[in-house]
Design a protein around this motif. Structure first.
Motif, mmCIF file in Angstrom:
data_model
loop_
_atom_site.group_PDB
_atom_site.id
_atom_site.type_symbol
_atom_site.label_atom_id
_atom_site.label_comp_id
_atom_site.label_asym_id
_atom_site.label_seq_id
_atom_site.Cartn_x
_atom_site.Cartn_y
_atom_site.Cartn_z
ATOM 1 N N GLU A 165 0.831 -1.206 0.000
ATOM 2 C CA GLU A 165 0.000 0.000 0.000
ATOM 3 C C GLU A 165 0.863 1.253 0.000
ATOM 4 O OE1 GLU A 165 -3.516 0.547 2.729
ATOM 5 O OE2 GLU A 165 -2.214 2.141 3.509
ATOM 6 N N VAL A 201 0.814 4.069 -2.964
ATOM 7 C CA VAL A 201 0.468 5.465 -2.680
ATOM 8 C C VAL A 201 1.588 6.382 -3.134
ATOM 9 C CG1 VAL A 201 0.061 7.134 -0.836
ATOM 10 C CG2 VAL A 201 -1.091 4.906 -0.777
ATOM 11 N N TYR A 249 -1.732 10.506 5.216
ATOM 12 C CA TYR A 249 -3.043 10.000 4.804
ATOM 13 C C TYR A 249 -3.557 8.929 5.765
ATOM 14 C CZ TYR A 249 -1.027 5.552 3.241
ATOM 15 O OH TYR A 249 -0.421 4.324 3.217
ATOM 16 N N SER A 250 -4.845 8.641 5.624
ATOM 17 C CA SER A 250 -5.463 7.514 6.333
ATOM 18 C C SER A 250 -6.078 6.596 5.275
ATOM 19 C CB SER A 250 -6.545 7.989 7.303
ATOM 20 O OG SER A 250 -7.620 8.606 6.605
ATOM 21 N N SER A 251 -6.123 5.309 5.565
ATOM 22 C CA SER A 251 -6.654 4.332 4.612
ATOM 23 C C SER A 251 -8.106 3.996 4.957
ATOM 24 C CB SER A 251 -5.810 3.059 4.631
ATOM 25 O OG SER A 251 -6.352 2.091 3.762
ATOM 26 N N ASN A 252 -8.933 3.895 3.926
ATOM 27 C CA ASN A 252 -10.344 3.554 4.121
ATOM 28 C C ASN A 252 -10.622 2.064 3.988
ATOM 29 O OD1 ASN A 252 -11.230 6.276 4.480
ATOM 30 N ND2 ASN A 252 -11.060 6.587 2.275
ATOM 31 N N ILE A 306 -7.925 6.395 -0.113
ATOM 32 C CA ILE A 306 -7.262 6.982 1.048
ATOM 33 C C ILE A 306 -7.719 8.430 1.205
ATOM 34 C CG2 ILE A 306 -5.234 5.503 0.831
ATOM 35 C CD1 ILE A 306 -3.764 7.916 -0.416
ATOM 36 N N THR A 352 -10.109 12.640 -0.915
ATOM 37 C CA THR A 352 -10.241 11.178 -1.020
ATOM 38 C C THR A 352 -9.800 10.747 -2.414
ATOM 39 O OG1 THR A 352 -12.066 11.120 0.559
ATOM 40 C CG2 THR A 352 -11.815 9.211 -0.880
#
Length: 221
Positions: free
Chosen positions: A95, A99, A156-159, A164, A199
């Motif tokens: 990941e 990214v 970032y944060s992952s969904n 993200i 997003t």
């Protein structure tokens, strides 16, 4: 004399009748024989046609099976080829590499970067670790950064669904209190995690390139 003539006439009539019956029976037998021959020929023709059709059908089925097998083998080979590049990496490293590849490598020429540093930041951590009055992250986030400022960084944060949330207002490094006004840091840091959040869907890029980047992943201490 009359009786003799009558007897001769009757005998002659009988002979004629017998001859007619014999001819009729012969014609009937001949006709039946011809019909039997015709029927046998038709049966042979039907049998031959049926055999040809069956053979043709079998060949078509065999060809279809062979085509399916070939397609299946090609798909397996293709899948194995794609997976083989990433077998040595875990899902998080893949990941991070994807990214970085999509958001940094495709925009900048960063071939000289040897490492990509990863900082995993838990929920509740300060947005600016140097400021006592800093806001805190409301979710787990990840920060990816190059060794130098020019290489850039991503927070970032992952969904968990291939997308993200990118925090575009988080800088590469926070300025120290000596060069920045920390009295407003609470407002600044809250704005950093609440405004300008984007997003983005991370595409399954070329695994060979992703693997090269995954080899550069280093974890910050």
């Amino acid at each position: 004399m009359k009786k003799i003539i009558l007897a001769i006439s009757i005998a002659g009539l009988l002979v004629i009748l017998v001859g007619c019956n014999s001819n009729s029976s012969s014609d009937t037998n001949t006709s039946q024989s011809k019909d039997n021959e015709t029927q046998n020929k038709n049966e042979e023709t039907n049998t031959s046609d049926s055999g040809d059709n069956t053979e043709s059908s079998n060949k078509k089925n065999d060809n279809k099976k062979q085509e399916k097998n070939n397609d299946s083998n090609k798909n397996l080979q293709s899948t194995d080829k794609k997976k083989s590049y990433l077998n040595n990496f875990n899902s998080e490293e893949i990941e991070y590499a994807r990214v970085w590849y999509q958001l940094i490598s495709t925009r900048n020429d960063l071939k000289g970067i040897r490492d990509v540093y990863v900082t995993e930041i838990p929920k509740g951590s300060k947005v600016n670790p140097q400021a006592q009055n800093s806001a805190v992250y409301k979710e787990n986030v990840v920060k990816l950064e190059a060794p130098m400022r020019a290489g850039g960084s991503i927070t970032y944060s992952s969904n968990g669904d291939g997308t993200i949330n990118v925090y575009n207002n988080i800088p590469y490094k926070w300025e120290s209190s000596q060069t920045s006004d920390y009295s407003k840091m609470d407002k600044v840091t809250r704005k950093a995690i609440e405004d300008n959040i984007e997003t983005i869907y991370i595409k399954p890029h070329d695994n060979k390139q992703v693997a090269k980047l995954a080899n550069k992943i280093k974890y910050s201490e």
